[in-house]
Design a protein around this motif. Structure first.
Motif: not given
Length: 306
Positions: A31-53
């Protein structure tokens, strides 16, 4: 504002191909790792990784940003080393893969000495003759003979002039007589091992003018190079091994080098990593440590290496 821990999550996730694997490596919860990734994407204003299950891949923006993220982390590491006067203390886990024979019989005491010098370092050592997948397995760096097939990996030379040597135990030579030429190998029991799933039975040499190739046979094959070396020590046959693997046995008289006038095929030893800055100071110090110890053995080699 960009956070370095968010950059670490992104870079490691891209290298391992798994967010959960990156979280484990960084000792974070998913959960913490996922939040870090979302925070970085939000700061940059773009998706860095395309994720699925079931899958994870870099987006176009992620592929563009990854080298810059790596460079930023590398720059921070270099800055820390500069402030510490180039004597930064290394600590934390080191996950290293090495060949079975070299790892068990040569590398172990070298790593003991390295940990004495750096007591805050913890070690996880994986021994196997199969190439480690640095993006999938829990390995930071790998010691390997030869260059990696994957051109995206970085190979740092440790013993680039190392070669294979032909040798056998004195007891075997007493029973079967001396070896006077390569052609006579057809009458000897040659102990073979497997490289990349194939039996290494085409032994190559050089006499100073041309390459000489001898196809060999015998009654023993193993996918573990340490087993083949043990067979040779027990007097079961002739072996063609890296000098670094058998140097101590030759010096102790347990093995005898055959046809020393011929140069064996190159067996350069390299440290393989996914990125040169992946371990920073730890990788640099470990490499220096290994280079010096390999040089001592190469100084005693039966071939010229300069």
């Amino acid at each position: 504002m960009l956070r370095t821990d968010d950059l670490q999550v992104f870079v490691l996730t891209a290298e391992l191909g798994s967010l959960s694997a990156a979280a484990r490596r960084l000792e974070l919860s998913p959960a913490v790792a996922s939040a870090a990734l979302k925070r970085l994407e939000a700061t940059l204003g773009c998706r860095l990784l395309a994720r699925s299950t079931r899958s994870l891949r870099l987006t176009g923006e992620g592929e563009q940003y990854l080298p810059h993220a790596r460079a930023a982390l590398q720059s921070l590491v270099h800055g820390q080393q500069l402030l510490a006067g180039g004597k930064a203390t290394i600590s934390g886990p080191l996950q290293l893969s090495a060949p079975s024979d070299f790892g068990r019989n040569v590398l172990l005491p070298w790593l003991d000495a390295f940990q004495v010098q750096h007591p805050q370092l913890s070690l996880r050592l994986l021994l196997a003759d199969r190439n480690a997948d640095l993006f999938r397995q829990p390995v930071d760096i790998a010691l390997r003979y030869g260059l990696p097939e994957d051109s995206s990996l970085v190979a740092l030379p440790v013993a680039p002039t190392n070669r294979r040597v032909l040798c056998a135990a004195p007891a075997y030579l007493e029973r079967h007589g001396p070896l006077r030429s390569l052609a006579e190998l057809t009458g000897h029991n040659c102990l073979r091992y497997m490289l990349a799933g194939r039996v290494h039975e085409r032994w190559c040499f050089h006499d100073g003018r041309r390459e000489l190739v001898q196809h060999v046979g015998g009654d023993r094959i193993s996918d573990d190079a340490d087993v083949v070396r043990r067979w040779a020590l027990a007097g079961r046959g002739v072996v063609y091994k890296s000098w670094l693997d058998v140097a101590h046995d030759v010096q102790a008289g347990r093995l005898q080098v055959l046809l020393p006038e011929l140069r064996g095929e190159p067996a350069p030893l390299n440290l393989i990593c996914a990125h040169r800055a992946h371990l920073g100071e730890t990788l640099r110090l470990l490499r220096e440590h290994l280079i010096e110890r390999c040089r001592v053995l190469l100084d005693q080699a039966p071939f010229a290496y300069d």
